[in-house]
Design a protein around this motif. Structure first.
Motif, PDB file in Angstrom:
ATOM      1  N   GLN A  78       7.775 -19.029   8.209  1.00 30.62           N
ATOM      2  CA  GLN A  78       6.897 -19.875   7.396  1.00 30.62           C
ATOM      3  C   GLN A  78       5.695 -20.355   8.207  1.00 30.62           C
ATOM      4  O   GLN A  78       4.602 -20.497   7.682  1.00 30.62           O
ATOM      5  N   TYR A  79       5.919 -20.614   9.524  1.00 31.92           N
ATOM      6  CA  TYR A  79       4.802 -20.998  10.391  1.00 31.92           C
ATOM      7  C   TYR A  79       3.796 -19.858  10.477  1.00 31.92           C
ATOM      8  O   TYR A  79       2.584 -20.071  10.435  1.00 31.92           O
ATOM      9  N   LEU A  80       4.333 -18.623  10.597  1.00 26.26           N
ATOM     10  CA  LEU A  80       3.463 -17.448  10.689  1.00 26.26           C
ATOM     11  C   LEU A  80       2.650 -17.279   9.406  1.00 26.26           C
ATOM     12  O   LEU A  80       1.460 -16.994   9.445  1.00 26.26           O
ATOM     13  N   TRP A  81       3.323 -17.480   8.252  1.00 22.93           N
ATOM     14  CA  TRP A  81       2.614 -17.368   6.971  1.00 22.93           C
ATOM     15  C   TRP A  81       1.478 -18.384   6.905  1.00 22.93           C
ATOM     16  O   TRP A  81       0.365 -18.053   6.505  1.00 22.93           O
ATOM     17  N   ALA A  82       1.801 -19.631   7.284  1.00 26.48           N
ATOM     18  CA  ALA A  82       0.793 -20.693   7.220  1.00 26.48           C
ATOM     19  C   ALA A  82      -0.385 -20.345   8.129  1.00 26.48           C
ATOM     20  O   ALA A  82      -1.544 -20.540   7.768  1.00 26.48           O
ATOM     21  N   TYR A  83      -0.080 -19.795   9.321  1.00 26.80           N
ATOM     22  CA  TYR A  83      -1.139 -19.454  10.279  1.00 26.80           C
ATOM     23  C   TYR A  83      -1.985 -18.295   9.767  1.00 26.80           C
ATOM     24  O   TYR A  83      -3.200 -18.271   9.935  1.00 26.80           O
ATOM     25  N   ARG A  84      -1.326 -17.314   9.129  1.00 25.74           N
ATOM     26  CA  ARG A  84      -2.051 -16.173   8.559  1.00 25.74           C
ATOM     27  C   ARG A  84      -3.038 -16.643   7.493  1.00 25.74           C
ATOM     28  O   ARG A  84      -4.139 -16.134   7.363  1.00 25.74           O
ATOM     29  N   GLU A  85      -2.620 -17.637   6.716  1.00 26.13           N
ATOM     30  CA  GLU A  85      -3.472 -18.108   5.631  1.00 26.13           C
ATOM     31  C   GLU A  85      -4.581 -19.018   6.127  1.00 26.13           C
ATOM     32  O   GLU A  85      -5.644 -19.090   5.530  1.00 26.13           O
ATOM     33  N   VAL A 101       4.124  -8.991  10.289  1.00 24.95           N
ATOM     34  CA  VAL A 101       4.872 -10.116   9.715  1.00 24.95           C
ATOM     35  C   VAL A 101       5.356  -9.753   8.320  1.00 24.95           C
ATOM     36  O   VAL A 101       4.632  -9.139   7.546  1.00 24.95           O
ATOM     37  N   GLU A 102       6.600 -10.144   8.039  1.00 22.89           N
ATOM     38  CA  GLU A 102       7.117  -9.997   6.678  1.00 22.89           C
ATOM     39  C   GLU A 102       6.315 -10.944   5.788  1.00 22.89           C
ATOM     40  O   GLU A 102       6.229 -12.131   6.085  1.00 22.89           O
ATOM     41  N   THR A 103       5.699 -10.428   4.724  1.00 23.48           N
ATOM     42  CA  THR A 103       4.812 -11.299   3.950  1.00 23.48           C
ATOM     43  C   THR A 103       5.607 -12.243   3.057  1.00 23.48           C
ATOM     44  O   THR A 103       6.777 -12.021   2.766  1.00 23.48           O
ATOM     45  N   ARG A 104       4.916 -13.294   2.644  1.00 22.18           N
ATOM     46  CA  ARG A 104       5.494 -14.292   1.758  1.00 22.18           C
ATOM     47  C   ARG A 104       5.836 -13.675   0.397  1.00 22.18           C
ATOM     48  O   ARG A 104       6.700 -14.148  -0.320  1.00 22.18           O
ATOM     49  N   TRP A 105       5.116 -12.591   0.052  1.00 25.03           N
ATOM     50  CA  TRP A 105       5.254 -12.005  -1.290  1.00 25.03           C
ATOM     51  C   TRP A 105       6.135 -10.763  -1.285  1.00 25.03           C
ATOM     52  O   TRP A 105       6.084  -9.973  -2.209  1.00 25.03           O
ATOM     53  N   VAL A 106       6.923 -10.596  -0.205  1.00 30.82           N
ATOM     54  CA  VAL A 106       7.640  -9.336  -0.043  1.00 30.82           C
ATOM     55  C   VAL A 106       8.617  -9.066  -1.195  1.00 30.82           C
ATOM     56  O   VAL A 106       8.847  -7.925  -1.569  1.00 30.82           O
ATOM     57  N   TRP A 107       9.166 -10.137  -1.817  1.00 29.50           N
ATOM     58  CA  TRP A 107      10.141  -9.925  -2.901  1.00 29.50           C
ATOM     59  C   TRP A 107       9.499  -9.935  -4.278  1.00 29.50           C
ATOM     60  O   TRP A 107      10.184  -9.840  -5.283  1.00 29.50           O
ATOM     61  N   TRP A 108       8.154 -10.097  -4.327  1.00 30.86           N
ATOM     62  CA  TRP A 108       7.470 -10.094  -5.620  1.00 30.86           C
ATOM     63  C   TRP A 108       7.121  -8.659  -5.977  1.00 30.86           C
ATOM     64  O   TRP A 108       5.999  -8.216  -5.765  1.00 30.86           O
ATOM     65  N   TRP A 109       8.080  -7.966  -6.562  1.00 33.16           N
ATOM     66  CA  TRP A 109       7.942  -6.526  -6.798  1.00 33.16           C
ATOM     67  C   TRP A 109       6.812  -6.194  -7.751  1.00 33.16           C
ATOM     68  O   TRP A 109       6.254  -5.114  -7.709  1.00 33.16           O
ATOM     69  N   TRP A 110       6.443  -7.118  -8.649  1.00 34.73           N
ATOM     70  CA  TRP A 110       5.373  -6.823  -9.609  1.00 34.73           C
ATOM     71  C   TRP A 110       4.005  -6.871  -8.940  1.00 34.73           C
ATOM     72  O   TRP A 110       3.035  -6.380  -9.469  1.00 34.73           O
ATOM     73  N   TRP A 127       4.867  -2.892  -5.263  1.00 35.39           N
ATOM     74  CA  TRP A 127       6.217  -2.338  -5.316  1.00 35.39           C
ATOM     75  C   TRP A 127       6.730  -1.943  -3.934  1.00 35.39           C
ATOM     76  O   TRP A 127       7.837  -2.282  -3.550  1.00 35.39           O
ATOM     77  N   ARG A 128       5.910  -1.242  -3.150  1.00 33.08           N
ATOM     78  CA  ARG A 128       6.380  -0.707  -1.883  1.00 33.08           C
ATOM     79  C   ARG A 128       6.452  -1.813  -0.827  1.00 33.08           C
ATOM     80  O   ARG A 128       5.499  -2.574  -0.642  1.00 33.08           O
ATOM     81  N   ILE A 129       7.593  -1.895  -0.135  1.00 32.52           N
ATOM     82  CA  ILE A 129       7.747  -2.881   0.938  1.00 32.52           C
ATOM     83  C   ILE A 129       7.121  -2.317   2.209  1.00 32.52           C
ATOM     84  O   ILE A 129       7.452  -1.205   2.630  1.00 32.52           O
ATOM     85  N   ILE A 130       6.198  -3.077   2.812  1.00 34.70           N
ATOM     86  CA  ILE A 130       5.526  -2.613   4.024  1.00 34.70           C
ATOM     87  C   ILE A 130       6.395  -2.872   5.252  1.00 34.70           C
ATOM     88  O   ILE A 130       6.573  -2.006   6.100  1.00 34.70           O
ATOM     89  N   TYR A 131       6.928  -4.103   5.344  1.00 33.01           N
ATOM     90  CA  TYR A 131       7.696  -4.452   6.538  1.00 33.01           C
ATOM     91  C   TYR A 131       8.768  -5.489   6.218  1.00 33.01           C
ATOM     92  O   TYR A 131       8.487  -6.490   5.559  1.00 33.01           O
ATOM     93  N   LEU A 132       9.988  -5.230   6.700  1.00 32.98           N
ATOM     94  CA  LEU A 132      11.083  -6.193   6.567  1.00 32.98           C
ATOM     95  C   LEU A 132      11.619  -6.515   7.951  1.00 32.98           C
ATOM     96  O   LEU A 132      11.757  -5.618   8.788  1.00 32.98           O
ATOM     97  N   GLU A 133      11.912  -7.784   8.202  1.00 33.99           N
ATOM     98  CA  GLU A 133      12.415  -8.169   9.517  1.00 33.99           C
ATOM     99  C   GLU A 133      13.868  -7.734   9.718  1.00 33.99           C
ATOM    100  O   GLU A 133      14.235  -7.202  10.750  1.00 33.99           O
TER     101      GLU A 133
END
Ligand SMILES: [Zn+2]
Length: 267
Positions: A142-149, A183-192, A195-201
């Motif tokens: 979550q820290y990484l997500w906040a920093y990315r944004e 980084v695994e993105t915040r939206w990784v489970w938002w399939w709509w 669709w394609r997952i780029i990276y999973l931890e």
């Protein structure tokens, strides 16, 4: 850069206001449903059963709207620890509110019926989620997500990062991540959304968790559907309907994401 930042801020403010409107609308619709169902209950018969079902849904929606409306009105800079505290409190408030509804129903009718157990169960689940979130605390992700944004502020504590020459926050000691870190993105489970997952931890762990969750949800939904199809329309069928309505989105979501993780692992 500056124009982009301002636009982004404006957009997120608009999104927050829209979210608040949605929760207010939910509270409003919930109130109307409550009034309507009250009128139906007075008539008795089949109207009473429908009224009971509608009032439970209306009450849940109403409570949801009330519990979330204030938190969604939050303004100011996004700090992970504060957002985490808010989500803990949201779950606790929602759990307590639903359990209070159940207690109220028991107090007024004097009967421990299925609705009371259901309110206790759902409310208890929210309380447990709130407690688990509290114990776990915010995650590094979550820290990484906040920093990315917002790379102008520390991802962990929100301290100004623009005028710092080291790669570490002088306030809390958090190390700023390098720009090319995957980084695994915040939206990784938002399939709509994509669709394609780029990276999973932890793809294997995700696979196991989603499979277990999928098994439980499939069993729950199938049992509820069988009850609805095989019984006369009674209180158990009504509860099954409420359960299906409540978990259907979660159920769909879990199964779809399971397919996506399998695709990710074997592609
Ligand atoms: Zn910091």
């Amino acid at each position: 850069m500056m124009v982009g930042q301002t636009l982004k801020k404006k957009r997120s403010l608009i999104r927050r206001i829209a979210m608040r409107r949605v929760t207010n609308l939910y509270a409003f619709v919930g109130g109307i449903l409550l009034l309507m169902s009250g009128a139906m209950v007075l008539r008795g018969g089949i109207g009473m059963r429908i009224g009971l079902g509608v009032s439970v849904v209306g009450l849940l929606v109403f409570v949801w709207g009330i519990a979330f409306a204030k938190d969604n009105a939050h303004r100011g800079r996004y700090v992970v620890a504060e957002a985490h505290d808010r989500s803990v409190m949201q779950n606790v408030k929602l759990g307590l509110a639903i359990m209070t509804c159940g207690f109220g129903a028991w107090y007024m009718t004097g009967a421990m019926n299925v609705m009371v157990y259901l309110a206790g169960g759902f409310g208890g689940c929210y309380l447990l989620v709130g407690f688990a979130l509290y114990l776990r605390g915010p995650r590094e992700k979550q820290y990484l997500w906040a920093y990315r944004e917002d790379p102008l502020h520390c991802g962990k504590c929100g301290y100004d990062a623009l005028h710092v020459s080291e790669n570490q926050c002088p306030e809390c000691g958090w190390y700023y991540p390098p720009g090319n870190l995957l980084v695994e993105t915040r939206w990784v489970w938002w399939w709509w959304k994509n669709w394609r997952i780029i990276y999973l931890e932890q793809p294997k762990r995700n696979l196991v968790m989603l499979s277990l969750l999928g098994l439980v949800l499939n069993a729950v939904v199938m049992t509820a559907v069988v009850i609805m199809l095989t019984r006369q329309f009674d209180v158990y069928a009504l509860v099954s309907l409420i359960v299906v309505l409540t978990v259907s989105w979660f159920w769909l979501h879990t199964n779809i994401n399971l397919v996506r993780v399998v695709q990710y692992l074997w592609s």
